[in-house]
Design a protein around this motif. Structure first.
Motif, short mmCIF file in Angstrom:
data_model
loop_
_atom_site.label_atom_id
_atom_site.label_comp_id
_atom_site.label_asym_id
_atom_site.label_seq_id
_atom_site.Cartn_x
_atom_site.Cartn_y
_atom_site.Cartn_z
N ARG A 1 9.57 10.66 -21.72
CA ARG A 1 9.51 9.30 -22.29
C ARG A 1 10.68 8.46 -21.78
O ARG A 1 10.52 7.27 -21.50
CB ARG A 1 9.50 9.37 -23.81
N LYS A 2 11.86 9.08 -21.66
CA LYS A 2 13.01 8.37 -21.09
C LYS A 2 12.69 7.93 -19.66
O LYS A 2 13.00 6.80 -19.28
CB LYS A 2 14.25 9.27 -21.07
N ALA A 3 12.09 8.82 -18.90
CA ALA A 3 11.73 8.48 -17.52
C ALA A 3 10.74 7.33 -17.48
O ALA A 3 10.85 6.42 -16.63
CB ALA A 3 11.15 9.70 -16.81
N GLU A 4 9.78 7.32 -18.40
CA GLU A 4 8.80 6.23 -18.45
C GLU A 4 9.50 4.90 -18.77
O GLU A 4 9.17 3.87 -18.20
CB GLU A 4 7.70 6.53 -19.48
N PHE A 5 10.48 4.91 -19.67
CA PHE A 5 11.23 3.70 -19.98
C PHE A 5 11.98 3.20 -18.74
O PHE A 5 12.01 2.00 -18.48
CB PHE A 5 12.22 3.93 -21.14
N VAL A 6 12.57 4.10 -17.98
CA VAL A 6 13.28 3.70 -16.76
C VAL A 6 12.32 3.07 -15.76
O VAL A 6 12.61 2.03 -15.16
CB VAL A 6 14.04 4.90 -16.14
N VAL A 7 11.14 3.69 -15.59
CA VAL A 7 10.15 3.15 -14.66
C VAL A 7 9.71 1.76 -15.11
O VAL A 7 9.65 0.83 -14.32
CB VAL A 7 8.92 4.11 -14.56
N VAL A 8 9.43 1.61 -16.40
CA VAL A 8 8.96 0.32 -16.91
C VAL A 8 10.06 -0.74 -16.81
O VAL A 8 9.78 -1.88 -16.44
CB VAL A 8 8.43 0.47 -18.35
N LEU A 9 11.29 -0.39 -17.11
CA LEU A 9 12.39 -1.36 -16.95
C LEU A 9 12.53 -1.80 -15.51
O LEU A 9 12.75 -2.99 -15.23
CB LEU A 9 13.70 -0.75 -17.45
N THR A 10 12.41 -0.87 -14.58
CA THR A 10 12.50 -1.21 -13.15
C THR A 10 11.35 -2.12 -12.74
O THR A 10 11.56 -3.12 -12.04
CB THR A 10 12.49 0.09 -12.31
N LEU A 11 10.14 -1.80 -13.19
CA LEU A 11 8.99 -2.64 -12.88
C LEU A 11 9.11 -4.02 -13.52
O LEU A 11 8.71 -5.02 -12.93
CB LEU A 11 7.69 -1.96 -13.33
N ALA A 12 9.66 -4.07 -14.73
CA ALA A 12 9.83 -5.36 -15.40
C ALA A 12 10.79 -6.25 -14.61
O ALA A 12 10.54 -7.45 -14.45
CB ALA A 12 10.33 -5.15 -16.83
N ALA A 13 11.86 -5.67 -14.11
CA ALA A 13 12.80 -6.44 -13.29
C ALA A 13 12.12 -6.90 -12.00
O ALA A 13 12.28 -8.05 -11.57
CB ALA A 13 14.04 -5.60 -12.96
#
Length: 157
Positions: free
Chosen positions: A24-36
Motif C-alpha cells: 500500500r505504501k508503494a501504491e501511494f508513492v506511485v500515485v503521488l508520482t503520477l499526480a505530480a
C-alpha cells in the motif's frame, strides 16, 4: 493555532503511513508520482497528448451527448477498487482546486488494464459554465456526479 492543526494532521498521516503494509505504501508513492506528473501534463500538453501519456483513452467524434444515468464502482474488481481508493485519498489532499482532470488521468493510468475511457463534460449553472472530467469503465461512469454534465465527445488525436 493553525500550526498545531497542521502538525496534528501530519502526525496523523505519519502514523497512518507507518502502519500501512509495504504494498500500500508503494501504491501511494506511485500515485503521488503520477499526480505530480499529471500536474505538469495538464499545464504543458494538450489533453489528447496527456491522455496518451497516461494510457487513458478519449472518445472520438465531436458532438455533445448526455451522460448515462448509471454510476458504480461495484462492477470493478477488488484490486481496482483499492487502487481507486488510493488515488482518491491522494487527490482529496492535492493543493490545487479542480483536480478532476488530474484525478482522471492518474486513476485511468492505475486502472489501464480495464481500458478506461476519460470523459469531459460541461454544465451550465447560475455561476456560468462548469467543466468536469471523469472515467468510464465498461460503459459505467465511476463518478456519480457525471450525470449532471453534458458530455463533450473529444477527438483523441
Amino acid at each position: 493555532m493553525a500550526g498545531r492543526g497542521r502538525g496534528a494532521r501530519l502526525s496523523h498521516w505519519t502514523r497512518l503511513v507507518w502502519h500501512m503494509p509495504w504494498r500500500r505504501k508503494a501504491e501511494f508513492v506511485v500515485v503521488l508520482t503520477l499526480a505530480a506528473a499529471s500536474e505538469m501534463a495538464v499545464r504543458l500538453l494538450t489533453l489528447p497528448r496527456a491522455a496518451r501519456l497516461f494510457a487513458v483513452r478519449l472518445d472520438g467524434g465531436g458532438e455533445v451527448q448526455l451522460a448515462p444515468e448509471q454510476s458504480s464502482t461495484a462492477t470493478l474488481p477488488p484490486w481496482a477498487v483499492r487502487r481507486l481508493a488510493v488515488v482518491q485519498a491522494v487527490m482529496r489532499h492535492w493543493p490545487i482546486d479542480g483536480v478532476c482532470l488530474r484525478e482522471s488521468l492518474v486513476a485511468g493510468q492505475r486502472l489501464r488494464r480495464l481500458d478506461p475511457v476519460m470523459k469531459v463534460g460541461v454544465k451550465r449553472s447560475a455561476d456560468g459554465v462548469t467543466a468536469h472530467a471523469w472515467l468510464q469503465v465498461g460503459g459505467i461512469d465511476l463518478d456519480p456526479s457525471a450525470i449532471e454534465f453534458g458530455e463533450l465527445v473529444l477527438d483523441g488525436r
